[in-house]
Design a protein around this motif. Sequence first.
Motif, PDB file in Angstrom:
ATOM      1  N   SER A 123       0.812  -1.216   0.192  1.00  0.00           N
ATOM      2  CA  SER A 123       0.041  -0.079   0.086  1.00  0.00           C
ATOM      3  C   SER A 123       0.904   1.382   0.130  1.00  0.00           C
ATOM      4  N   THR A 124       0.350   2.378  -0.448  1.00  0.00           N
ATOM      5  CA  THR A 124       0.985   3.579  -0.669  1.00  0.00           C
ATOM      6  C   THR A 124       0.435   4.667  -0.089  1.00  0.00           C
ATOM      7  N   ILE A 125       0.925   5.654   0.534  1.00  0.00           N
ATOM      8  CA  ILE A 125       0.415   6.737   1.173  1.00  0.00           C
ATOM      9  C   ILE A 125       0.888   8.043   0.489  1.00  0.00           C
ATOM     10  N   VAL A 141       5.290  18.861   7.545  1.00  0.00           N
ATOM     11  CA  VAL A 141       5.171  17.893   6.296  1.00  0.00           C
ATOM     12  C   VAL A 141       6.173  16.904   6.530  1.00  0.00           C
ATOM     13  N   ILE A 142       7.632  16.963   7.028  1.00  0.00           N
ATOM     14  CA  ILE A 142       8.611  16.177   7.050  1.00  0.00           C
ATOM     15  C   ILE A 142       8.254  15.200   8.137  1.00  0.00           C
ATOM     16  N   GLU A 143       7.570  15.546   9.145  1.00  0.00           N
ATOM     17  CA  GLU A 143       7.324  14.852  10.317  1.00  0.00           C
ATOM     18  C   GLU A 143       6.235  13.709   9.972  1.00  0.00           C
ATOM     19  N   LEU A 144       5.407  14.135   9.232  1.00  0.00           N
ATOM     20  CA  LEU A 144       4.282  13.364   8.718  1.00  0.00           C
ATOM     21  C   LEU A 144       4.899  12.430   7.838  1.00  0.00           C
ATOM     22  N   ALA A 145       5.388  12.966   6.825  1.00  0.00           N
ATOM     23  CA  ALA A 145       5.975  11.968   5.847  1.00  0.00           C
ATOM     24  C   ALA A 145       6.832  10.821   6.098  1.00  0.00           C
ATOM     25  N   THR A 146       7.563  11.437   7.240  1.00  0.00           N
ATOM     26  CA  THR A 146       8.535  10.175   7.797  1.00  0.00           C
ATOM     27  C   THR A 146       7.842   9.287   8.565  1.00  0.00           C
ATOM     28  N   SER A 147       6.791   9.775   9.468  1.00  0.00           N
ATOM     29  CA  SER A 147       6.211   8.749  10.208  1.00  0.00           C
ATOM     30  C   SER A 147       5.298   7.894   9.495  1.00  0.00           C
ATOM     31  N   LEU A 148       4.699   8.371   8.422  1.00  0.00           N
ATOM     32  CA  LEU A 148       3.841   7.523   7.704  1.00  0.00           C
ATOM     33  C   LEU A 148       4.548   6.822   6.482  1.00  0.00           C
ATOM     34  N   LYS A 149       5.822   6.892   6.255  1.00  0.00           N
ATOM     35  CA  LYS A 149       6.610   6.544   5.325  1.00  0.00           C
ATOM     36  C   LYS A 149       5.847   6.727   3.986  1.00  0.00           C
ATOM     37  N   ALA A 150       5.620   8.050   3.759  1.00  0.00           N
ATOM     38  CA  ALA A 150       4.839   8.574   2.669  1.00  0.00           C
ATOM     39  C   ALA A 150       5.510   8.322   1.245  1.00  0.00           C
ATOM     40  N   ARG A 151       4.869   7.759   0.309  1.00  0.00           N
ATOM     41  CA  ARG A 151       5.479   7.714  -1.002  1.00  0.00           C
ATOM     42  C   ARG A 151       5.911   8.963  -1.679  1.00  0.00           C
ATOM     43  N   GLN A 152       4.827   9.941  -1.674  1.00  0.00           N
ATOM     44  CA  GLN A 152       5.166  11.286  -2.073  1.00  0.00           C
ATOM     45  C   GLN A 152       4.373  12.234  -1.435  1.00  0.00           C
ATOM     46  N   VAL A 153       5.024  13.704  -1.491  1.00  0.00           N
ATOM     47  CA  VAL A 153       4.312  14.852  -1.169  1.00  0.00           C
ATOM     48  C   VAL A 153       3.850  15.835  -2.375  1.00  0.00           C
ATOM     49  N   ARG A 154       2.676  16.010  -2.393  1.00  0.00           N
ATOM     50  CA  ARG A 154       2.227  16.918  -3.609  1.00  0.00           C
ATOM     51  C   ARG A 154       1.949  18.163  -2.894  1.00  0.00           C
ATOM     52  N   VAL A 155       2.495  19.186  -3.655  1.00  0.00           N
ATOM     53  CA  VAL A 155       2.261  20.776  -3.270  1.00  0.00           C
ATOM     54  C   VAL A 155       2.257  21.531  -4.457  1.00  0.00           C
ATOM     55  N   ALA A 156       1.681  22.482  -4.289  1.00  0.00           N
ATOM     56  CA  ALA A 156       1.546  23.529  -5.448  1.00  0.00           C
ATOM     57  C   ALA A 156       2.690  24.625  -5.285  1.00  0.00           C
ATOM     58  N   GLU A 157       3.082  25.153  -6.461  1.00  0.00           N
ATOM     59  CA  GLU A 157       4.061  26.037  -6.433  1.00  0.00           C
ATOM     60  C   GLU A 157       3.422  27.274  -5.643  1.00  0.00           C
ATOM     61  N   PRO A 206     -12.904  15.497  -8.589  1.00  0.00           N
ATOM     62  CA  PRO A 206     -13.145  14.164  -8.444  1.00  0.00           C
ATOM     63  C   PRO A 206     -14.277  13.764  -7.873  1.00  0.00           C
ATOM     64  N   VAL A 207     -14.657  12.397  -8.337  1.00  0.00           N
ATOM     65  CA  VAL A 207     -16.046  11.832  -7.567  1.00  0.00           C
ATOM     66  C   VAL A 207     -15.652  11.467  -6.231  1.00  0.00           C
ATOM     67  N   THR A 208     -14.419  10.578  -6.186  1.00  0.00           N
ATOM     68  CA  THR A 208     -14.049  10.009  -5.073  1.00  0.00           C
ATOM     69  C   THR A 208     -12.545  10.312  -5.022  1.00  0.00           C
ATOM     70  N   LEU A 209     -11.980   9.996  -3.660  1.00  0.00           N
ATOM     71  CA  LEU A 209     -10.625  10.381  -3.391  1.00  0.00           C
ATOM     72  C   LEU A 209     -10.086   9.048  -2.647  1.00  0.00           C
ATOM     73  N   PRO A 210      -8.979   8.788  -2.656  1.00  0.00           N
ATOM     74  CA  PRO A 210      -8.392   7.684  -1.863  1.00  0.00           C
ATOM     75  C   PRO A 210      -8.584   7.736  -0.376  1.00  0.00           C
ATOM     76  N   PRO A 211      -8.886   6.615   0.248  1.00  0.00           N
ATOM     77  CA  PRO A 211      -9.276   6.976   1.827  1.00  0.00           C
ATOM     78  C   PRO A 211      -8.142   7.312   2.535  1.00  0.00           C
ATOM     79  N   TRP A 212      -8.611   7.576   3.880  1.00  0.00           N
ATOM     80  CA  TRP A 212      -7.585   8.256   4.809  1.00  0.00           C
ATOM     81  C   TRP A 212      -7.057   6.896   5.219  1.00  0.00           C
ATOM     82  N   PRO A 213      -5.490   7.096   5.586  1.00  0.00           N
ATOM     83  CA  PRO A 213      -4.884   6.353   6.234  1.00  0.00           C
ATOM     84  C   PRO A 213      -4.990   6.128   7.924  1.00  0.00           C
TER      85      PRO A 213
END
Length: 472
Positions: free
Chosen positions: A3-5, A91-107, A175-182
């Motif tokens: 699974s990916t987050i 952001v860094i803390e959450l990405a590290t603790s969740l072992k996130a695949r990617q962080v998406r952000v707008a310029e 989007p009609v649906t989004l991936p569920p919450w981890p």
Amino acid sequence: MNSTIDIVWLQDDLRIADNPLFHSSSPPSYMLCLYVLDTQWCAPLIEGEAASRIGPARLRFLWQSLMELRGELLKRGSDLLVRIGSPSDVVIELATSLKARQVRVAEHAGVEEAEHIQAVADGLPSHTTLHCLESGRLFDRQALPFEPEALPESFSAFRRCVEKACTILPSRPAPVTLPPWPEAPRGFPPLKSICEQSAAWQPDTRQGYAYMGGESAAHARLHDYLWRQNGAETYKKTRNGLLGANFSTRVSAWLARGCLSARQVNDAVKAWEAEHGSSESSYWITFELLWREYYIHAAQLEGANMFGARQLPKPNDAFNAWRNAETGLPFVDAAMLELSQTGWISNRARQNVASFLVKDLQVDWRLGALWFEHCLIDYDVASNWGNWRYIAGVGRDPRQDRYFNVLKQAGHYDPKGLYVAHWLPPLEQLPYGLERHQPWRAAPTVFTAPYVEPEQWQRWLIASTEFRAINE
């Protein structure tokens, strides 16, 4: 299959529709949507003062927008986590603790926001990648006929260039649906936990339009203005108005928080034109979007230079009289009172009070830009600082002769004195017309003269005499 987050890090893009952060060629198993209120915004606007960088009007509008966004995310199987702190650290803390695949952000055009994005890029664990996307603008960078560092020096040159070479793409549906919450924290702190003053703040009932944050309110206003008020037929004629709800589109606050994208506004105007035909006024709405676009590119190109290199001076009596609506000049004081009491003033009023502060009171323009940052619900770093530099003659396309004679402007745009009397009720005792803009002449025993140095007061007396000669 593992699974990916993904973490969707939201800033000034608080909408579901036309938001590339919610579209991925490889959807994750789970998605965590995050907004971080930067504690720097709660710091004093000016050292030694109580006012914070984000004032109660903007903070209230922001929280309304976040609350609605959370509701829309919940409808699609997701949620919104709101934190207060350093955005990059969170952001860094959450990405590290969740072992996130990617962080998406707008310029973002803001210097501080860009620094946080870079800090995240530098601090993410090796298993997490950062995807920084363009969002909310009319044109993708790759579609522009020039490199970022070759941005035309003037807006006029920029407009001619992009109108000739670029096509505005249609906005994307939600989007009609989004991936569920981890398996991760959820939470939305109440506004009063951040600032009791902001939680209790309410706009003055004399405001011309009652703003409500959020994506649905944004689209409701745009639809009402275009279709019920037929605003696209009259905008160019009415945009310099001062009183009421419908002399302007009023969508700047939602654009600033990203509850509405520039392409969505353009789509709405084009839909109106398809039925009613294009007009100079309907074009002028897109014309204003081009100004916004230009300031975004200018801010990204100039970075910290946009804020000036000199040390910021301390507020003086002239600046305090200006921001406290105590100059004694009704046109200025009415606008500054409206600004502090509602969080919004018209473009015509903004130009006049800015010119007055810089050119008449000889106050550093950056103090004015900071005060607008505190007050405005539609504060946008690129547009705010770009416009102040433009008025001061120190930005792109610099000219030192951009001067607004406040008395002449008042006589032209508020000839009966209705606007000034609306915000300064004592002026209602004076007849309609010029006396309301020069009460120290009409009733010198009742109305005191403006706060000015003797030399400036002499200039205003001369201007006042010229003003009467023209209008009598």
